[in-house]
Write an enzyme that holds these catalytic residues in place. Structure first.
Site, short mmCIF file in Angstrom:
data_model
loop_
_atom_site.label_atom_id
_atom_site.label_comp_id
_atom_site.label_asym_id
_atom_site.label_seq_id
_atom_site.Cartn_x
_atom_site.Cartn_y
_atom_site.Cartn_z
N LYS A 205 0.93 -1.20 0.01
CA LYS A 205 0.35 0.12 0.41
C LYS A 205 0.88 1.18 -0.08
O LYS A 205 1.21 1.76 0.58
CB LYS A 205 -0.69 0.17 1.40
CG LYS A 205 -2.03 0.95 1.36
CD LYS A 205 -2.35 1.36 2.42
CE LYS A 205 -1.53 2.81 2.81
NZ LYS A 205 -2.28 4.21 1.73
N GLU A 286 10.48 1.85 11.29
CA GLU A 286 11.01 2.97 11.65
C GLU A 286 10.42 4.07 11.30
O GLU A 286 9.58 4.28 10.23
CB GLU A 286 12.56 2.37 9.84
CG GLU A 286 12.78 1.44 9.82
CD GLU A 286 14.08 1.61 10.86
OE1 GLU A 286 14.50 2.59 11.82
OE2 GLU A 286 14.38 0.69 11.04
N CYS A 320 14.45 11.70 7.28
CA CYS A 320 13.63 11.09 8.85
C CYS A 320 15.61 10.97 8.68
O CYS A 320 15.79 11.80 10.34
CB CYS A 320 13.80 9.91 8.57
SG CYS A 320 14.62 8.47 7.86
N GLU A 416 9.79 16.84 15.58
CA GLU A 416 9.75 16.35 14.03
C GLU A 416 9.38 17.55 13.19
O GLU A 416 8.35 17.24 13.39
CB GLU A 416 9.68 15.09 13.67
CG GLU A 416 10.90 14.33 12.27
CD GLU A 416 10.77 13.39 11.88
OE1 GLU A 416 11.67 12.86 11.44
OE2 GLU A 416 9.26 12.61 11.86
#
Length: 516
Positions: A205, A286, A320, A416
């Site tokens: 997906k 992750e 990231c 973040e």
């Protein structure tokens, strides 16, 4: 046997021949804008009434293509196809599975300029970033193909009288692959091909911001001959298709890369044992980072400035692994800040089909608004040194932003942002710098610039993160060279592109046979 693994080389666009090839590929891809791409389940191509439109973030009036907005009931169809394929794929020799991975890598290599061009348009990657994304996807296919051979070997156990004892590894079953938009080919290929090479079957997906490059991946999977149902392609929203997929008891494992919020939700839901579920669902996640570079008083200041700037603003800070905190020793702070701001002001921002622009657009209007809101927070938490401006009239562009004098506990030093915003924090000394470095919920990437061998060794031991770099930028991990993954709220440290990775999707079976 295949040759030893070697990383795919990056394209040198200063070579006129390569530059021309990329320009031609960009033109060819632009001519294909607006096409529609199907869901693929068990080899069957399916269209839906509702669509997902992929927009060019450099020019939001352009529709790159359309994908199908799949429905939750299609998850069952995908599972039927994947379970049927698993009954034969699981017993397919590792050599055959590996050859398909190698053939897929070869197809990507053949279409490298085209695939890079799709990412330039669909998600705003510069030429170099898009080329690197394709190279990493090739690396994953090549590396995991070789790993399938290694994990497929029968391993002899300790000898015992009158018996043969071996250990074999077998695949788990049907897995869900849920990749992010920021590495829409590389990570997508890795989270799908790694488990599939091990003998599992997959339901992929992709992210709704990048369905077109995902569809191109599926086209290549079909072209090189993966059996029907081994990889099933299901586009749709995360809130319905994704949620149905991760909560389904027939799914054996989930392989996810993305946000902390979604990753923790997957972990929580996967921990629930639902009716009909015979296994403990495995999860490899992750997630994000609040990655930092320490600039020590004994650093090469010019190298540190360049390393921080490239890691902070490459691909608009939408990695990231991006450097979102620069932790600078007080003795070097003012000089470093002056040089950093001067360097950042040279960064060009604009549509990345023009190779002169180093930075392109951010991924979506939602991302644009979020990043801009953090910049406003940062203005109150620190001193705006450069950037801060945004323009979403024709594309989603934000200037590279540096905010100085930020407290270690400030929101822009803890949360973040996933955009081109760098917080610069003053450390009193090296001890203070390490303390600040470790003072977040995350533990993904980081680095240090210093000429001191003692400080290098201390930082290598004490800085808590999964990937650590010395005297270089903290982005750009290479498959097999720097296996990628981190600690704490950065994920399960799955170490993509490493020798342990495939074991996450296998289970060991000890087989004993009496021989007398």
């Amino acid at each position: 046997m295949p040759t030893p693994f070697a990383n795919e080389p990056f394209t040198d666009f200063s070579n006129p021949e390569n530059k021309h090839a990329m320009e031609q590929a960009l033109a060819d891809v632009a001519a294909q804008f607006g096409a529609e791409y199907p869901i693929v389940l068990g080899g069957e191509h399916i269209t839906c009434e509702k669509k997902i439109r992929s927009i060019n973030p450099s020019k939001t009036s352009e529709v790159v293509g359309s994908a199908q907005k799949g429905t939750p009931d299609m998850v069952e169809t995908a599972l039927d196809a994947a379970e049927k394929a698993f009954e034969t794929w699981r017993f397919t020799p590792a050599t055959e599975r590996a050859d398909l991975c190698f053939n897929l890598a070869a197809e990507m290599r053949r279409r490298k300029y085209e695939l890079a061009s799709w990412m330039v348009y669909e998600i705003g990657k510069s030429w170099a970033e898009a080329d690197g994304d394709v190279a990493e996807a090739i690396d994953f296919c090549e590396f995991y193909g070789r790993e399938a051979l290694r994990w497929g070997e029968v391993r002899q156990s300790l000898p015992y009288p009158n018996e043969t004892n071996v250990l074999v590894y077998q695949p788990l079953g049907v897995g869900a692959a849920i990749p992010p938009w920021n590495f829409p080919l590389a990570i997508l290929a890795g989270v799908t091909i790694g488990p599939a090479a091990a003998g599992n079957t997959m339901i992929l997906k992709p992210a709704s911001d990048t369905p077109v490059i995902a569809a191109k991946f599926m086209e290549m999977v079909e072209k090189v001959g993966f059996p029907k149902g081994v990889i099933n392609f299901l586009t749709g929203s995360g809130s319905d298709v994704g949620e149905t997929l991760i909560t389904n008891p027939r799914v054996r494992f989930v392989n996810f890369t993305g946000s902390r919020e979604v990753g923790l939700h997957i972990v929580e839901e996967s921990g629930k044992t639902r009716p009909g579920q015979k296994w403990i669902k495995r999860v490899a996640v992750e997630m994000g980072g609040k990655d930092a570079t320490i600039v020590d008083a004994e650093a090469d200041i010019d190298a540190a400035v360049e390393g921080v700037a490239m890691a902070a603003f490459g691909f608009q800070g939408q990695k990231c692994s991006a450097c979102s905190r620069a932790i600078v020793d007080a003795k070097l702070y003012d000089a470093f800040l002056e040089k950093l701001v001067a360097r950042v002001k040279t960064i060009t921002v604009g549509p990345v089909n023009d190779p002169e622009n180093f930075m392109g657009p951010v991924s979506s209007k939602a991302a644009f608004d979020k990043i801009r809101s953090y910049i406003e927070i940062g203005k109150k938490e620190g001193r705006l040194m450069c950037g801060g401006e945004g323009n979403d009239k024709t594309g989603l562009f934000i200037q590279p932003t540096v905010i100085a004098d930020v407290a270690p506990t400030a929101r822009i030093a803890q949360e973040e942002i996933f955009g081109p915003v760098l917080a610069v924090i003053k450390a009193q000394d090296f001890d203070d710098a390490i303390s600040i470095f470790n003072g977040t919920d995350y533990g993904l990437t980081g680095g240090v610039f210093t000429k001191s061998r003692d400080k290098i060794e201390r930082a290598k031991r004490e800085c808590y993160c999964g990937n650590f770099y010395v005297n270089r930028k903290i982005t750009g991990a290479l498959v097999a060279v720097q296996p990628f993954g981190g600690y704490n709220m950065s994920g399960t440290c799955s170490k993509a592109g490493g020798h342990d990775y495939m074991g996450l999707f296998l289970e060991a079976k000890a087989v004993c046979e009496r021989i007398s």
